[in-house]
Design an enzyme around this catalytic site. Structure first.
Site, PDB file in Angstrom:
ATOM      1  NE  ARG A 106      -3.258  -0.156   2.881  1.00  0.00           N
ATOM      2  CZ  ARG A 106      -3.700  -0.607   4.057  1.00  0.00           C
ATOM      3  NH1 ARG A 106      -3.524   0.108   5.164  1.00  0.00           N
ATOM      4  NH2 ARG A 106      -4.299  -1.775   4.144  1.00  0.00           N
ATOM      5  CG  HIS A 151      -0.892  -3.006   4.279  1.00  0.00           C
ATOM      6  ND1 HIS A 151      -1.266  -4.119   3.560  1.00  0.00           N
ATOM      7  CD2 HIS A 151      -1.664  -3.002   5.394  1.00  0.00           C
ATOM      8  CE1 HIS A 151      -2.232  -4.762   4.207  1.00  0.00           C
ATOM      9  NE2 HIS A 151      -2.489  -4.097   5.326  1.00  0.00           N
ATOM     10  CG  ASP A 158      -5.295  -6.132   4.828  1.00  0.00           C
ATOM     11  OD1 ASP A 158      -4.618  -6.406   5.835  1.00  0.00           O
ATOM     12  OD2 ASP A 158      -5.572  -4.969   4.487  1.00  0.00           O
ATOM     13  CD  GLU A 240      -6.655  -4.384  10.872  1.00  0.00           C
ATOM     14  OE1 GLU A 240      -5.841  -4.834  10.030  1.00  0.00           O
ATOM     15  OE2 GLU A 240      -6.934  -3.181  10.957  1.00  0.00           O
ATOM     16  CG  HIS A 243      -2.875  -6.645   9.335  1.00  0.00           C
ATOM     17  ND1 HIS A 243      -2.930  -5.362   8.847  1.00  0.00           N
ATOM     18  CD2 HIS A 243      -1.594  -6.818   9.748  1.00  0.00           C
ATOM     19  CE1 HIS A 243      -1.737  -4.787   8.973  1.00  0.00           C
ATOM     20  NE2 HIS A 243      -0.911  -5.663   9.517  1.00  0.00           N
TER      21      HIS A 243
END
Length: 269
Positions: A106, A151, A158, A240, A243
């Site tokens: 990301r 990320h 994810d 999460e 993740h």
């Protein structure tokens, strides 16, 4: 004849100059974006069997629009992370499942987009699905949004698991009614993932991987994903279920900002 030739030459010269300026401008834009280090790869070149549903390329995410920096719906990872994911996939395929990634590398510009969205307290268009029980003023304090993301270092992803044979998830229709991300699976936005008790990017404590309220098949599904990945060096973020970070990270202290596209990779692979 001479005047006509001169006019033609003049037009040709003008067109050539315009082309040169346009080409230079395009080249300058191309060189504005940073490129990925040589050991970043497109996941599909390492394992084409892993499903990819890159949510931030689409409007179906908590921001409610395609996120900055996602130019193509491709998963990019450091090679060690991609190869470890390939090994996990081989294990799951033998059990009748496949991995599916929602997000991989990301860029920092995408994280900045998240921050701008979180700071705009008037924009609650996606609240009904992604954070029904959380006041938007709490997103930073509760850890749902941060100014840096693992990320961006390239080894975090994810993901979920899908029972084979996989049926495609239908496209999201902007404006369709939103349902809480923790609603029963048959009521949530359809996802071909096995039932993990919440949808992806659910800002709720029920998304904590080992939340005691998640039992039965939902808990078994989370543990199936967790076991397949942790055996190979992946570390789960406890808050999460989706993740995971591959460790040791090749770039533990570097946050990259090259766009998500195959053009960002060395040789465009």
């Amino acid at each position: 004849m001479t005047r006509l030739s001169s006019a033609v030459r003049g037009v040709a010269a003008a067109l050539a100059a315009l082309l040169a300026v346009t080409t230079a401008s395009a080249t300058a834009r191309a060189h504005t974006d940073p490129e990925a280090p040589a050991d970043f790869v497109a996941l599909r070149t390492v394992d084409p069997t892993i499903l990819q549903e890159m949510r931030y390329y689409t409007p179906h995410n908590f921001v409610g629009e395609p996120v900055d920096g996602y130019r193509q719906p491709v998963c990019i990872l450091t090679r060690p992370a991609a190869e470890a994911l390939h090994e996990a996939q081989a294990t799951l395929l033998r059990q009748g499942y496949t991995l599916k990634v929602y997000d991989c590398y990301r860029p920092q510009r995408a994280v900045n987009h998240f921050v701008r969205w979180a700071e705009d307290l008037n924009d609650e268009a996606t609240k009904a699905e992604f954070y029904p029980n959380v006041d938007k003023t709490r997103l930073f304090a509760d850890g749902y949004i941060a100014e840096k993301s693992g990320h961006s270092r390239g080894s975090t992803m994810d993901l979920t698991i899908v029972k084979l044979p996989a049926t495609p998830t239908r496209p999201y229709v902007p404006g369709e009614p939103l349902v809480p991300c923790y609603a029963p699976q048959e009521q949530r936005f359809p996802d071909n993932s096995v039932d993990m008790a919440t949808g992806f990017d659910c800002f709720d404590t029920l998304a904590h991987t080992l939340d005691a309220r998640v039992q039965g098949q939902q808990r078994a599904n989370r543990l199936l994903l967790k076991g397949a990945l942790e055996d190979l060096g992946f570390v789960n973020l406890a808050e999460e279920w989706w993740h995971y970070t591959f460790e040791p990270e090749p770039y533990p202290d570097t946050y990259f900002d090259f766009p998500v596209s195959v053009e960002s990779l060395t040789g465009g692979h």
